[in-house]
Design a protein around this motif. Sequence first.
Motif, short mmCIF file in Angstrom:
data_model
loop_
_atom_site.label_atom_id
_atom_site.label_comp_id
_atom_site.label_asym_id
_atom_site.label_seq_id
_atom_site.Cartn_x
_atom_site.Cartn_y
_atom_site.Cartn_z
N THR A 191 0.83 -1.20 0.00
CA THR A 191 0.00 0.00 0.00
C THR A 191 0.87 1.25 0.00
N ILE A 192 1.93 1.23 0.80
CA ILE A 192 2.86 2.37 0.81
C ILE A 192 3.49 2.55 -0.57
N GLU A 193 3.84 1.45 -1.18
CA GLU A 193 4.42 1.51 -2.53
C GLU A 193 3.42 2.11 -3.51
N ALA A 194 2.15 1.74 -3.39
CA ALA A 194 1.11 2.28 -4.27
C ALA A 194 0.93 3.78 -4.06
N ILE A 195 1.01 4.23 -2.79
CA ILE A 195 0.86 5.65 -2.48
C ILE A 195 1.98 6.45 -3.14
N PHE A 196 3.21 6.00 -2.99
CA PHE A 196 4.33 6.77 -3.55
C PHE A 196 4.40 6.64 -5.06
N THR A 197 3.92 5.55 -5.59
CA THR A 197 3.82 5.45 -7.05
C THR A 197 2.85 6.50 -7.58
N THR A 198 1.74 6.70 -6.86
CA THR A 198 0.77 7.72 -7.25
C THR A 198 1.36 9.11 -7.14
N PRO A 221 9.79 2.64 0.20
CA PRO A 221 10.61 1.91 -0.78
C PRO A 221 11.82 2.74 -1.20
N ALA A 222 12.96 2.09 -1.35
CA ALA A 222 14.22 2.79 -1.59
C ALA A 222 14.16 3.75 -2.78
N ARG A 223 13.46 3.34 -3.84
CA ARG A 223 13.45 4.18 -5.04
C ARG A 223 12.67 5.47 -4.86
N PHE A 224 11.88 5.56 -3.78
CA PHE A 224 11.11 6.77 -3.51
C PHE A 224 11.69 7.58 -2.34
N ALA A 225 12.74 7.08 -1.70
CA ALA A 225 13.21 7.66 -0.45
C ALA A 225 13.72 9.09 -0.60
N GLY A 249 -11.62 15.19 -0.54
CA GLY A 249 -12.34 15.06 -1.81
C GLY A 249 -11.45 15.16 -3.02
N ILE A 250 -10.26 15.79 -2.88
CA ILE A 250 -9.34 15.90 -4.02
C ILE A 250 -8.04 15.12 -3.76
N CYS A 251 -8.04 14.29 -2.73
CA CYS A 251 -6.82 13.58 -2.36
C CYS A 251 -6.53 12.45 -3.34
N PRO A 252 -5.35 12.44 -3.95
CA PRO A 252 -5.03 11.39 -4.93
C PRO A 252 -4.77 10.03 -4.31
N ILE A 253 -4.57 9.99 -2.99
CA ILE A 253 -4.33 8.69 -2.33
C ILE A 253 -5.50 8.31 -1.41
N TYR A 254 -6.66 8.90 -1.67
CA TYR A 254 -7.85 8.67 -0.84
C TYR A 254 -8.14 7.19 -0.65
N ASP A 255 -8.07 6.42 -1.71
CA ASP A 255 -8.44 5.00 -1.64
C ASP A 255 -7.46 4.17 -0.82
N HIS A 256 -6.26 4.69 -0.61
CA HIS A 256 -5.25 3.96 0.15
C HIS A 256 -5.18 4.41 1.61
N CYS A 257 -5.88 5.48 1.95
CA CYS A 257 -5.73 6.10 3.26
C CYS A 257 -6.79 5.58 4.24
N PRO A 258 -6.38 5.12 5.41
CA PRO A 258 -7.32 4.57 6.39
C PRO A 258 -7.84 5.61 7.39
N PHE A 259 -7.52 6.89 7.17
CA PHE A 259 -7.93 7.94 8.11
C PHE A 259 -9.44 7.89 8.34
N GLU A 260 -9.84 7.74 9.58
CA GLU A 260 -11.26 7.52 9.90
C GLU A 260 -12.11 8.78 9.80
N GLU A 261 -11.50 9.95 9.85
CA GLU A 261 -12.27 11.20 9.87
C GLU A 261 -12.18 11.91 8.52
N LYS A 262 -12.25 11.14 7.47
CA LYS A 262 -12.19 11.74 6.14
C LYS A 262 -13.36 12.67 5.91
#
Length: 214
Positions: A9-16, A172-176, A199-212
């Motif tokens: 999931t972290i890898e997907a976030i930084f890829t985005t 991930p090392a390539r994003f560090a 509402g405009i967050c590009p990583i919304y689907d990966h984020c578990p923040f409960e108070e979105k």
Amino acid sequence: MARQLPYRTIEAIFTTLHGIDPEPKGELEHVNAYTLVVAVALSAQATDVGVNKATRGLFAQVTTPQQMLDFGEERLLDAIKTIGLFRQKAKNVMKLSRILVDEYDGEVPSSRAALQSLPGVGRKTANVVLNMWFHQPAQAVDTHIFRVGNRTGIAPGRDVDTVERALEDNIPARFALHAHHWLILHGRYICLARKPRCGICPIYDHCPFEEKTA
């Protein structure tokens, strides 16, 4: 504080984030390693916008430690008087400039320990300089990164040191190298403290923040 995210999931976030801005840049204006040290030291408890406004004229005249010593503390005080805690910061800038001239031949060292030995330069400032100028994958944790790390679960922790270690361990090392800037910009413009712009967050689907927000 969210639970630690899985590596994929972290890898997907930084890829985005990489896809949106492959080469994120810091917003503090500087012309060399020395002016970066000064700018970051001045930015403590101040905004980058406010620091840039004060240093734009200063850095047009002063770009080396010796030039700062010749410029003098009184003129420096006048140049940065719009920045919070400017009196103590001016003293620190003059002291660190003297040390750089006397002990480092006017050059900014690329060692974290050496940087942290300079007056007014803490671990966060040292990490910013190591990252931005010396291109080391150092993770400088400010309030934005601390918030984003905890909300997303990328780097959960109850203190700055824990979050910094989590970032070093989990990214991930390539994003560090660019992770610091992706996270700080995300916290500054999207994952705001009081009203996150989910509402405009590009990583919304990966984020578990409960108070979105909607």
